[in-house]
Design a protein around this motif. Structure first.
Motif, PDB file in Angstrom:
ATOM      1  N   GLY A 188      -4.165   1.632   4.037  1.00 50.82           N
ATOM      2  CA  GLY A 188      -4.427   0.691   2.953  1.00 50.82           C
ATOM      3  C   GLY A 188      -5.929   0.532   2.823  1.00 50.82           C
ATOM      4  N   ALA A 189      -6.345  -0.328   1.921  1.00 45.26           N
ATOM      5  CA  ALA A 189      -7.773  -0.477   1.625  1.00 45.26           C
ATOM      6  C   ALA A 189      -8.441  -1.394   2.641  1.00 45.26           C
ATOM      7  CB  ALA A 189      -7.963  -1.029   0.223  1.00 45.26           C
ATOM      8  N   ASP A 190      -9.628  -0.973   3.063  1.00 49.18           N
ATOM      9  CA  ASP A 190     -10.388  -1.734   4.059  1.00 49.18           C
ATOM     10  C   ASP A 190     -11.606  -2.399   3.398  1.00 49.18           C
ATOM     11  OD1 ASP A 190      -8.773  -0.634   6.306  1.00 49.18           O
ATOM     12  OD2 ASP A 190      -9.638   1.235   5.532  1.00 49.18           O
ATOM     13  N   GLY A 191     -12.360  -3.090   4.237  1.00 47.07           N
ATOM     14  CA  GLY A 191     -13.526  -3.800   3.709  1.00 47.07           C
ATOM     15  C   GLY A 191     -14.550  -2.897   3.049  1.00 47.07           C
ATOM     16  N   SER A 192     -14.594  -1.628   3.482  1.00 49.30           N
ATOM     17  CA  SER A 192     -15.568  -0.701   2.887  1.00 49.30           C
ATOM     18  C   SER A 192     -15.016   0.004   1.651  1.00 49.30           C
ATOM     19  CB  SER A 192     -15.985   0.343   3.927  1.00 49.30           C
ATOM     20  OG  SER A 192     -14.849   1.099   4.316  1.00 49.30           O
ATOM     21  N   ASP A 193     -13.736  -0.183   1.378  1.00 43.26           N
ATOM     22  CA  ASP A 193     -13.134   0.396   0.163  1.00 43.26           C
ATOM     23  C   ASP A 193     -13.256  -0.625  -0.960  1.00 43.26           C
ATOM     24  OD1 ASP A 193     -12.263   2.619   1.722  1.00 43.26           O
ATOM     25  OD2 ASP A 193     -10.556   1.397   2.417  1.00 43.26           O
ATOM     26  N   VAL A 194     -13.685  -0.171  -2.135  1.00 44.80           N
ATOM     27  CA  VAL A 194     -14.056  -1.155  -3.159  1.00 44.80           C
ATOM     28  C   VAL A 194     -13.801  -0.628  -4.575  1.00 44.80           C
ATOM     29  CG1 VAL A 194     -16.466  -0.357  -3.192  1.00 44.80           C
ATOM     30  CG2 VAL A 194     -15.938  -2.700  -3.918  1.00 44.80           C
ATOM     31  N   VAL A 195     -13.445  -1.557  -5.427  1.00 46.64           N
ATOM     32  CA  VAL A 195     -13.384  -1.298  -6.874  1.00 46.64           C
ATOM     33  C   VAL A 195     -14.451  -2.165  -7.522  1.00 46.64           C
ATOM     34  CG1 VAL A 195     -11.994  -1.502  -8.973  1.00 46.64           C
ATOM     35  CG2 VAL A 195     -10.944  -0.711  -6.844  1.00 46.64           C
ATOM     36  N   GLU A 196     -15.245  -1.582  -8.393  1.00 41.55           N
ATOM     37  CA  GLU A 196     -16.434  -2.254  -8.920  1.00 41.55           C
ATOM     38  C   GLU A 196     -16.531  -2.035 -10.430  1.00 41.55           C
ATOM     39  OE1 GLU A 196     -19.935  -0.374  -7.386  1.00 41.55           O
ATOM     40  OE2 GLU A 196     -21.195  -2.153  -7.672  1.00 41.55           O
ATOM     41  N   VAL A 197     -16.939  -3.067 -11.154  1.00 41.58           N
ATOM     42  CA  VAL A 197     -17.176  -2.944 -12.593  1.00 41.58           C
ATOM     43  C   VAL A 197     -18.677  -3.036 -12.837  1.00 41.58           C
ATOM     44  CG1 VAL A 197     -16.751  -3.896 -14.890  1.00 41.58           C
ATOM     45  CG2 VAL A 197     -14.963  -4.007 -13.142  1.00 41.58           C
ATOM     46  N   LEU A 198     -19.201  -2.038 -13.544  1.00 40.77           N
ATOM     47  CA  LEU A 198     -20.630  -1.995 -13.853  1.00 40.77           C
ATOM     48  C   LEU A 198     -20.844  -2.014 -15.356  1.00 40.77           C
ATOM     49  CD1 LEU A 198     -20.263   0.498 -11.332  1.00 40.77           C
ATOM     50  CD2 LEU A 198     -22.550  -0.501 -11.093  1.00 40.77           C
ATOM     51  N   VAL A 199     -21.933  -2.635 -15.767  1.00 38.85           N
ATOM     52  CA  VAL A 199     -22.223  -2.801 -17.198  1.00 38.85           C
ATOM     53  C   VAL A 199     -23.659  -2.368 -17.475  1.00 38.85           C
ATOM     54  CG1 VAL A 199     -22.398  -4.471 -19.102  1.00 38.85           C
ATOM     55  CG2 VAL A 199     -20.624  -4.756 -17.351  1.00 38.85           C
ATOM     56  N   VAL A 210     -18.638  -7.257 -10.865  1.00 37.76           N
ATOM     57  CA  VAL A 210     -17.513  -7.803 -10.089  1.00 37.76           C
ATOM     58  C   VAL A 210     -16.970  -6.702  -9.182  1.00 37.76           C
ATOM     59  CG1 VAL A 210     -15.882  -7.368 -12.000  1.00 37.76           C
ATOM     60  CG2 VAL A 210     -15.274  -9.008 -10.195  1.00 37.76           C
ATOM     61  N   THR A 211     -16.627  -7.088  -7.959  1.00 40.76           N
ATOM     62  CA  THR A 211     -16.060  -6.123  -7.006  1.00 40.76           C
ATOM     63  C   THR A 211     -14.796  -6.703  -6.375  1.00 40.76           C
ATOM     64  OG1 THR A 211     -17.383  -6.981  -5.169  1.00 40.76           O
ATOM     65  CG2 THR A 211     -18.315  -5.124  -6.398  1.00 40.76           C
ATOM     66  N   VAL A 212     -13.895  -5.799  -6.026  1.00 35.94           N
ATOM     67  CA  VAL A 212     -12.722  -6.152  -5.217  1.00 35.94           C
ATOM     68  C   VAL A 212     -12.698  -5.187  -4.028  1.00 35.94           C
ATOM     69  CG1 VAL A 212     -10.211  -6.361  -5.108  1.00 35.94           C
ATOM     70  CG2 VAL A 212     -11.422  -6.940  -7.228  1.00 35.94           C
ATOM     71  N   ASN A 213     -12.786  -5.730  -2.850  1.00 39.56           N
ATOM     72  CA  ASN A 213     -12.733  -4.916  -1.632  1.00 39.56           C
ATOM     73  C   ASN A 213     -11.341  -4.997  -1.023  1.00 39.56           C
ATOM     74  OD1 ASN A 213     -15.684  -5.842  -1.928  1.00 39.56           O
ATOM     75  ND2 ASN A 213     -15.825  -4.202  -0.417  1.00 39.56           N
ATOM     76  N   GLY A 214     -11.071  -4.065  -0.121  1.00 42.79           N
ATOM     77  CA  GLY A 214      -9.866  -4.167   0.694  1.00 42.79           C
ATOM     78  C   GLY A 214     -10.144  -5.035   1.907  1.00 42.79           C
ATOM     79  N   ASN A 215      -9.186  -5.059   2.810  1.00 44.49           N
ATOM     80  CA  ASN A 215      -9.345  -5.816   4.056  1.00 44.49           C
ATOM     81  C   ASN A 215      -8.299  -5.321   5.053  1.00 44.49           C
ATOM     82  OD1 ASN A 215      -9.642  -7.628   6.138  1.00 44.49           O
ATOM     83  ND2 ASN A 215      -9.314  -9.465   4.893  1.00 44.49           N
ATOM     84  N   ASN A 216      -8.730  -4.613   6.066  1.00 40.28           N
ATOM     85  CA  ASN A 216      -7.833  -4.250   7.160  1.00 40.28           C
ATOM     86  C   ASN A 216      -6.518  -3.620   6.667  1.00 40.28           C
ATOM     87  OD1 ASN A 216      -7.015  -3.997   9.801  1.00 40.28           O
ATOM     88  ND2 ASN A 216      -6.207  -6.098   9.921  1.00 40.28           N
ATOM     89  N   ASN A 217      -6.689  -2.497   5.940  1.00 40.20           N
ATOM     90  CA  ASN A 217      -5.534  -1.741   5.427  1.00 40.20           C
ATOM     91  C   ASN A 217      -4.636  -2.567   4.498  1.00 40.20           C
ATOM     92  OD1 ASN A 217      -6.114   0.797   6.717  1.00 40.20           O
ATOM     93  ND2 ASN A 217      -5.605  -0.210   8.664  1.00 40.20           N
ATOM     94  N   ALA A 218      -5.297  -3.285   3.602  1.00 42.61           N
ATOM     95  CA  ALA A 218      -4.558  -4.107   2.629  1.00 42.61           C
ATOM     96  C   ALA A 218      -3.919  -3.225   1.559  1.00 42.61           C
ATOM     97  CB  ALA A 218      -5.514  -5.108   1.978  1.00 42.61           C
TER      98      ALA A 218
END
Ligand SMILES: [Ca+2]
Ligand SMILES: [Ca+2]
Ligand SMILES: [Ca+2]
Ligand SMILES: [Ca+2]
Length: 294
Positions: A188-199, A210-218
Motif C-alpha cells: 500500500g502507499a507509504d509516507g514517501s508515496d504521494v499524489v500532488e496537484v501543481l498549478v 495540495v498533496t496526499v501521502n500514504g502512511n504505512n502501506n495504506a
C-alpha cells in the motif's frame, strides 16, 4: 420622421426661453422639456451622448470646471455607465452602471473512458495506464466513474492537462477521485508515496498546491469520505494530507476525493497531477477529473 416642435417663449421684463420638443407648452420651470409622444402614438426616449474611452478622452481635452455636472453614457467593453463630471475632483463619477453579465459556467472532464465525456480536459505525459476491473487490495473497482480510471505504479508520473482559459470566471476549481490499491495484502502507499496537484499560469513556474501521502502501506478504494481540499494560493507550499494510520482504510480515514478551489482567472491555466510510488505492488488510481468554471 420625428416631428419636432420648438417653442420659444419670451416673457416681457426679462429674457426667458424654454425649449419644448414634442410639446408646444414646455413647463415654465424647465429650460428643456421633452415629451415622449411624438405624434401618431409613437414614443421616443432621451438619448444621452454615448462615448467610449477615446470619446471621453476627447471630452476631457476640452473640459473645464464650468462643465461640472456634465452627463454622458460611457460604454466601453463590458463597462456601461451613466456618468457625471465632478469638476471639483476632475473625475467622471458613476451614477449607475449596468450589471456585467456573468459568463456561462463551463465544465471540463477527464474520465479516462474510451469515449470520454466532453468537453474533455485532455492531457499529455505520465507513465500510468488505464485501470479497469477490480483491484486486489481492496477488492473494489479501480475506477469511480464509467469503467476505467488511470493507474500509476512504481513510478514518478506527471500528467499535464492542456491549458484552459479561465478569464471571466470567478470560481474555478479542480476535483478528482483518488484511491490507493495494493497487489499484495501487506503493501500500500507509504509516507514517501504521494499524489500532488501543481498549478502554473505560464507553464514555467509551478506551484505545488495540495498533496496526499500514504502512511504505512495504506490502501483504500473510491468510497472513502475524507476530502483533501485546498484553496489555491500560488505559494508553492502545498496543503498536506495523509491518513493518520496505515493498512486498510475506509470512511473518514480514506482520502477518496481531492479538490483545489479558488484557481486564478488567467488566459492560460496549467494543471498537473503528479503521482509517485516506489513499488510495483503500489497503485495510485485517479478518475473523474473535473475542472469547473463559474
Ligand atoms: Ca472513468
Ligand atoms: Ca508500500
Ligand atoms: Ca499553499
Ligand atoms: Ca512506497
Amino acid at each position: 420622421m420625428k416631428k419636432i416642435a420648438f417653442l420659444l417663449l419670451f416673457v416681457s421684463g426679462f429674457l426667458s426661453a424654454q425649449v419644448g420638443i414634442n410639446t408646444t407648452s414646455p413647463s415654465p420651470a424647465s429650460v428643456l422639456h421633452l415629451e415622449s409622444l411624438n405624434g401618431s402614438n409613437t414614443h421616443g426616449g432621451f438619448m444621452p451622448p454615448v462615448v467610449d474611452q477615446a470619446g471621453r478622452d476627447s471630452i476631457n481635452a476640452a473640459i473645464t470646471a464650468a462643465d461640472d455636472g456634465m452627463m454622458i453614457y460611457y460604454s466601453d467593453g463590458t463597462t456601461r455607465c451613466v456618468q457625471f463630471y465632478n469638476a471639483q475632483d476632475g473625475v467622471w463619477v458613476d451614477f449607475y452602471c449596468m450589471p456585467i453579465p456573468a459568463p456561462p459556467s463551463l465544465t471540463y472532464y477527464q474520465d479516462f473512458e474510451i469515449v470520454p465525456n466532453t468537453p474533455t480536459l485532455t492531457f499529455t505525459g505520465g507513465f500510468g495506464s488505464t485501470s479497469t476491473g477490480n483491484g486486489s487490495f481492496p477488492n473494489s473497482p479501480m475506477y469511480s466513474e464509467g469503467t476505467q480510471g488511470y493507474v500509476v505504479s512504481n513510478s514518478d508520473s506527471t500528467i499535464s492537462f492542456n491549458p484552459i482559459t479561465t478569464v471571466g470566471f470567478v470560481n474555478t476549481s479542480l476535483s478528482f477521485d483518488l484511491a490507493s490499491f495494493a497487489d499484495t495484502s501487506g503493501n500500500g502507499a507509504d509516507g514517501s508515496d504521494v499524489v500532488e496537484v501543481l498549478v502554473s499560469t505560464d507553464n514555467a513556474t509551478w506551484s505545488s498546491e495540495v498533496t496526499v501521502n500514504g502512511n504505512n502501506n495504506a490502501k483504500w478504494d473510491f468510497s472513502g469520505t475524507a476530502v483533501a481540499s485546498a484553496s489555491y494560493d500560488g505559494d508553492n507550499t502545498p496543503t498536506n494530507y495523509a491518513p493518520t494510520s496505515g493498512g486498510n482504510l475506509t470512511g473518514a480515514n480514506a482520502y477518496s476525493k481531492v479538490t483545489l478551489s479558488n484557481l486564478p482567472s488567467v488566459p492560460t491555466l496549467y494543471l498537473q497531477i503528479r503521482m509517485r510510488n516506489t513499488d510495483t505492488n503500489e497503485n495510485w488510481v485517479i478518475d473523474n477529473v473535473i475542472l469547473s468554471l463559474n
